[in-house]
Design a protein around this motif. Structure first.
Motif, PDB file in Angstrom:
ATOM      1  N   LEU A   1       0.870  -1.167   0.000  1.00  0.00           N
ATOM      2  CA  LEU A   1       0.000   0.000   0.000  1.00  0.00           C
ATOM      3  C   LEU A   1       0.909   1.219   0.000  1.00  0.00           C
ATOM      4  O   LEU A   1       2.135   1.090   0.116  1.00  0.00           O
ATOM      5  N   ALA A   2       0.329   2.413  -0.102  1.00  0.00           N
ATOM      6  CA  ALA A   2       1.108   3.635   0.031  1.00  0.00           C
ATOM      7  C   ALA A   2       0.301   4.639   0.822  1.00  0.00           C
ATOM      8  O   ALA A   2      -0.891   4.827   0.567  1.00  0.00           O
ATOM      9  N   GLY A   3       0.949   5.283   1.781  1.00  0.00           N
ATOM     10  CA  GLY A   3       0.242   6.265   2.579  1.00  0.00           C
ATOM     11  C   GLY A   3       1.016   6.588   3.847  1.00  0.00           C
ATOM     12  O   GLY A   3       2.149   6.146   4.031  1.00  0.00           O
ATOM     13  N   PRO A   4       0.432   7.401   4.736  1.00  0.00           N
ATOM     14  CA  PRO A   4      -0.975   7.833   4.729  1.00  0.00           C
ATOM     15  C   PRO A   4      -1.263   9.128   3.990  1.00  0.00           C
ATOM     16  O   PRO A   4      -2.403   9.565   3.949  1.00  0.00           O
TER      17      PRO A   4
ATOM     18  N   LEU B   1       2.630  -4.860   2.556  1.00  0.00           N
ATOM     19  CA  LEU B   1       1.394  -5.304   3.197  1.00  0.00           C
ATOM     20  C   LEU B   1       1.682  -5.995   4.536  1.00  0.00           C
ATOM     21  O   LEU B   1       0.927  -5.837   5.508  1.00  0.00           O
ATOM     22  N   THR B   2       2.782  -6.700   4.604  1.00  0.00           N
ATOM     23  CA  THR B   2       3.141  -7.410   5.846  1.00  0.00           C
ATOM     24  C   THR B   2       3.464  -6.444   6.985  1.00  0.00           C
ATOM     25  O   THR B   2       3.457  -6.851   8.156  1.00  0.00           O
ATOM     26  N   ASP B   3       3.756  -5.169   6.650  1.00  0.00           N
ATOM     27  CA  ASP B   3       4.157  -4.197   7.674  1.00  0.00           C
ATOM     28  C   ASP B   3       3.022  -3.291   8.129  1.00  0.00           C
ATOM     29  O   ASP B   3       3.224  -2.435   8.995  1.00  0.00           O
ATOM     30  N   MET B   4       1.838  -3.444   7.536  1.00  0.00           N
ATOM     31  CA  MET B   4       0.773  -2.477   7.822  1.00  0.00           C
ATOM     32  C   MET B   4       0.382  -2.447   9.302  1.00  0.00           C
ATOM     33  O   MET B   4       0.139  -1.382   9.874  1.00  0.00           O
TER      34      MET B   4
ATOM     35  N   PRO C   1       0.221   2.249  13.631  1.00  0.00           N
ATOM     36  CA  PRO C   1       0.287   2.930  14.933  1.00  0.00           C
ATOM     37  C   PRO C   1       1.327   4.048  14.976  1.00  0.00           C
ATOM     38  O   PRO C   1       1.084   5.111  15.568  1.00  0.00           O
ATOM     39  N   SER C   2       2.483   3.834  14.337  1.00  0.00           N
ATOM     40  CA  SER C   2       3.514   4.877  14.347  1.00  0.00           C
ATOM     41  C   SER C   2       3.096   6.060  13.471  1.00  0.00           C
ATOM     42  O   SER C   2       3.332   7.220  13.822  1.00  0.00           O
ATOM     43  N   ALA C   3       2.471   5.771  12.315  1.00  0.00           N
ATOM     44  CA  ALA C   3       1.987   6.855  11.454  1.00  0.00           C
ATOM     45  C   ALA C   3       0.904   7.661  12.169  1.00  0.00           C
ATOM     46  O   ALA C   3       0.848   8.896  12.071  1.00  0.00           O
TER      47      ALA C   3
ATOM     48  N   ASP D   1      -5.378  -1.253  10.286  1.00  0.00           N
ATOM     49  CA  ASP D   1      -4.252  -1.661  11.129  1.00  0.00           C
ATOM     50  C   ASP D   1      -4.238  -3.169  11.388  1.00  0.00           C
ATOM     51  O   ASP D   1      -4.163  -3.625  12.528  1.00  0.00           O
ATOM     52  N   ILE D   2      -4.309  -3.931  10.298  1.00  0.00           N
ATOM     53  CA  ILE D   2      -4.237  -5.388  10.413  1.00  0.00           C
ATOM     54  C   ILE D   2      -3.161  -5.920   9.479  1.00  0.00           C
ATOM     55  O   ILE D   2      -2.779  -5.262   8.505  1.00  0.00           O
ATOM     56  N   ASP D   3      -2.664  -7.087   9.796  1.00  0.00           N
ATOM     57  CA  ASP D   3      -1.804  -7.837   8.881  1.00  0.00           C
ATOM     58  C   ASP D   3      -2.696  -8.896   8.247  1.00  0.00           C
ATOM     59  O   ASP D   3      -3.006  -9.913   8.862  1.00  0.00           O
TER      60      ASP D   3
END
Length: 887
Positions: A369-372, A381-384, A389-391, A561-563
């Motif tokens: 993905l790209a954002g926010p 995607l594995t890092d979302m 939370p940090s974003a 905020d899910i993997d």
């Protein structure tokens, strides 16, 4: 014409003779990148000894790939492409020029497109209705009611202006229509008793005109004013750019989409730095890369910062032209011409000389993905689950957003909890992906598998599906995937750009209230190309770009905020967890759906009556006069004041004295910040103006739809709700402090006060000023607010050009300086000294503080070409063209 290189010859295709200009007539041209060969052919064909000389052509034979751009050429694109947000003001300007031409004693009919100009109405439909079978019809009805004045005006333009065609609303997205129908690839044109054949080239009033590079057509976005000049026969001045070769190898892994590929390319190219450069894709992976994938990559040229991202013409191009119903004679011309010019790509094609090179193994691409808030901020995607939370924490700290916890709401009779990270908008929209059958059919297959498990979209999610063209609707219907998409709420909301440009419409009232009451950081997920702050929806603070199938999956989950590899999206009717892998189609399933359902018949049917429009369009009455009869009470179309009091003579340009700063801005100020396209607030200057004119707030429409009325657009300039003017700390929106009074007021009101006082205005900004869409009102608006100069650390290419095109002086800090290092607060009085009638390369800027202390610094003048000097002296490109035609 001189024909200094004896390049003119005849090409015969299927018994038809074509006059062409051979590239190999220029020694040394064989090693050129494809894009520069297109520019070279353009010069060969237009050599006249004045705007194009032998020396200009010879430069390409001796091109130094490593040299910094310094050679200026005069380039004439084959055609101009417009959408209605940017196209309406362009036609307004042409109508105003006709009036001005008449006032100067000339023939108004001289103001006419001399190159084919095509406008696609696609930016006006809003998602007021969604999630129902009648959403499309209801949104289309509202669109016509809101925009009838604009549409009548465009029909007048179609009647009055030669060479101007309009694709009516509810037909398709401009860039998708361009790729699927309008593009010629090789342009045949009768001229002086012969038929010339040459490369189809294109400039457009939308930055994503770059999508056409996927089909081998060199094209990029320009400002509306530059497009108008091109339509009027003026060449585009440009520096021959560096060309970055991007080699693609390998193949995508199972489960990886073209969207993941393009987000990876955006990430790589942004980090490399390609602003002002051409990018060309080459390498062994090209020969197996479908046209949909190529177009997806080319579309996002503005996101990776390049002028264009060009793919070669090859067998896949020819197959695509046949698939989309192009005439067989035209396909034969494309093949024969490209082979005659030595540009038809094959697997063993020699590598061109490139200024810089990058390489990507497609096998390294992972779902992303790209954002926010920026398209180049890719997140695997594995890092979302860990990224969000940090974003979120960073955003809350930056914006000083309190943490009030989740909110309860009743949505469609169901009690739900909405919190930070809740997805409230999920949209399959924008030509970036809707032109690509693989991701569209994948989205349909995800919906089908989900519907078979009895899954539903989370109730607080507003869904939207803008198919991009009628061909998409037809092949989804044929594949039996329309109903599954509907089962998850993805009903067709309209054939237009919708959510990607902020035409998202209102959120359901309970959702909107929950966000407002608890200061929630809600999220959108969309398959678009832009996710800037405040763009998608004013109430949605965080926005993520994703592939269409991921949009569907996340709409089911309802949270960002899910993997999705480890966390269940939801549970089915039996209470069993459902994971992404459970509903994700295999590539074999997608390929089978493409082979069985994406057919020539579907494209032929979709484009059979592309210029006809529906009954509403056909019933619109439009005048057939040569000049436009401006309706005095119109709140959509007004005669702009650019030519008021203009004579044939040009006065010398004076230095700027006693100017005041209207806004002191930071980095990455986009054209959305300067001239937003979205909703109009009733208490804003634009809203107050419309209310005074008797317009009910429910009929305000959007700022983008009112770009034909300068009174609205002036008041909407610098009115983005997320704009932060450092002169007015603690505020957001179009707020400033008038000087020297220190009184806080809207930027518009301050500008009008300065104008009444006879005081010039300037804007000071950081890096990448004017990035984003090629929005001419981001230059027109400041001009009408009295802005004489902008001082920034750096500019986006199109916006710098637009500023010059409107007679605004773009200056650049030098020696690593900026407003902060110089201690500028915006409260000073500014003098800009040493302009030398527009010819200066550097000026002195004197900033005098209230206590009389003075800071003087150098600034680089970003008027980059001799033509631009002429435009600036004339007060803009339109005045220059008008004087030239009138004389």
């Amino acid at each position: 014409m001189p024909n200094s290189f004896n390049a003119k010859t005849t090409l015969q295709v299927a018994g038809q003779d074509y006059e062409i200009y051979k590239l190999d007539a220029v020694p040394g041209s064989g090693r050129l990148p494809y894009s520069l060969k297109i520019l070279l052919e353009n010069l060969l064909r237009n050599e006249d000894g004045v705007t194009v000389s032998r020396e200009d052509i010879d430069y390409f034979g001796n091109w130094d790939a490593q040299a910094d751009p310094s050679k200026e050429i005069q380039y004439r694109p084959a055609r101009v492409l417009m959408q209605d947000f940017t196209g309406v003001p362009a036609v307004v300007d042409l109508a105003a020029m006709r009036d001005a031409m008449q006032a100067l004693g000339g023939d108004p009919r001289k103001i006419n497109p001399l190159q084919p100009a095509e406008l696609v109405i696609d930016h006006s439909v809003q998602v007021d209705h969604f999630g129902s079978d009648d959403a499309f019809a209801l949104n289309a009805e509202l669109e016509f009611r809101r925009n009838q004045e604009r549409y009548k005006f465009l029909k007048w333009g179609q009647n009055a202006l030669d060479g101007f065609k309009v694709v009516p609303p509810d037909t398709g997205i401009v860039h998708q229509v361009n790729v699927e129908y309008l593009s010629r690839v090789i342009f045949p044109k009768p001229l002086d008793g012969v038929t010339q054949a040459y490369f189809d080239t294109c400039v457009g009033t939308d930055s994503h005109t770059t999508m056409v590079n996927g089909i081998g057509v060199l094209g990029w976005g320009v400002g509306g004013i530059e497009a108008e000049a091109s339509m009027l026969g003026q060449p585009i001045s440009m520096l021959v750019p560096k060309v970055v070769g991007f080699k693609l190898t390998g193949q995508l892994k199972e489960g990886v989409t073209a969207t993941d590929l393009v987000l990876t390319i955006v990430d790589r190219l942004r980090k490399h730095g390609v602003v002002g450069k051409f990018v060309e894709f080459y390498g062994p992976a090209i020969s197996s890369l479908p046209m949909g994938d190529r177009s997806t990559i080319a579309n996002m040229g503005p996101e990776y910062g390049a002028t264009c991202g060009l793919f070669p013409i090859d067998q896949i191009t020819l197959d695509y032209l046949r698939l989309t119903g192009r005439d067989e004679a035209q396909v034969a011309l494309v093949e024969a011409y490209c082979k005659a010019q030595g540009v038809f790509h094959t697997a063993d094609a020699p590598e061109a000389d490139y200024s810089e090179k990058l390489e990507l193994d497609l096998g390294d691409v992972v779902p992303s993905l790209a954002g926010p808030k920026r398209p180049q901020d890719r997140v695997p995607l594995t890092d979302m689950a860990s990224h969000f939370p940090s974003a979120l924490a960073a955003l809350k700290k930056e914006r000083n957003i309190p943490d009030k916890g989740p909110a309860k709401a009743t949505v469609d009779g169901q009690e739900v909890e909405i919190s930070d990270g809740s997805i409230v908008v999920a949209a399959i929209t924008s030509c970036t992906n809707t032109s690509n059958p693989s991701v569209m059919l994948a989205a349909g297959l995800v919906a089908k598998k989900a519907a078979e498990r009895g899954l539903k979209t989370a109730p607080w999610v507003k869904t939207a599906f803008g198919p991009g063209s009628m061909a998409v609707t037809r092949y989804l219907d044929r594949a039996g995937l329309t109903e599954p998409l509907k089962a998850l709420g993805f009903h067709n909301v309209g054939y237009g750009c919708t959510v990607c440009i902020g035409n998202t419409g209102p959120l359901p009232e309970p959702v909107s209230k929950a966000i407002a009451d608890n200061d929630l950081c809600a999220v959108s997920i969309l398959s678009g190309n832009r996710n800037f702050e405040g763009r998608v929806h004013a109430e949605v603070r965080m926005n993520y770009l994703a592939s269409p199938p991921l949009v569907v999956a996340y709409a089911i989950a309802g949270r960002i905020d899910i993997d999705p590899y480890k966390d269940a999206l939801t549970t089915d009717a039996s209470g069993n967890p459902v994971y992404l892998k459970d509903i994700w189609p295999s590539q074999a399933e997608v390929n089978q759906a493409i082979a069985e359902n994406v057919t020539t018949e579907e494209f032929n049917a979709a484009y059979a009556d592309v210029f006809t429009g529906d009954a509403r369009w056909q019933s619109l009455e439009a005048a057939e006069t040569q000049t436009y009869d401006w309706p005095a009470d119109s709140t959509y179309i007004q005669n702009p004041p650019y030519f008021k009091g203009m004579g044939l003579d040009v006065a010398p340009v004076a230095d700027i004295s006693g100017a005041r700063c209207l806004a002191l801005l930071g980095d990455s100020i986009t054209t959305d910040h300067i001239s937003p396209a979205g909703a109009i607030k009733p208490d804003s200057p634009a809203g107050k103006y419309l209310i005074e004119k008797g317009v009910d707030p429910k009929d305000f429409n959007s700022l983008g739809s009112r770009r034909g009325n300068h009174e609205v657009m002036m008041r909407g300039t610098f009115a983005n709700i997320r704009l932060r003017n450092l002169m007015a700390p603690g505020t957001e929106g179009g707020v400033t402090l008038h000087q020297p009074s220190g009184e806080q007021m809207s930027i518009y009101d301050a500008a009008m006060k300065y104008e009444a006082e006879g005081t010039a205005a300037i804007v000071i900004a950081g890096k990448e000023y004017g990035s984003g869409s090629s929005r001419d009102w981001a230059a027109k608006g400041p001009r009408l607010l009295g802005v004489r100069a902008v001082i920034a650390e750096s500019y986006e290419r199109i916006h710098r050009s637009n500023l010059v095109g409107m007679g605004i002086l773009p200056l650049e800090f030098v020696n690593g300086e900026n407003a902060q290092s110089l201690g500028l607060t915006g409260t000073e009085t500014f003098d800009i000294i040493g302009l030398q009638n527009g010819e200066a390369k550097q000026v002195d800027v004197k900033a005098t503080a209230a206590d009389g202390s003075v800071k003087t610094f150098k600034a680089k003048v970003r008027i980059d070409t001799p033509n631009e000097v002429d435009y600036y002296r004339n007060g803009g490109i339109l005045a220059y063209v008008l004087r030239k035609l009138a004389a």
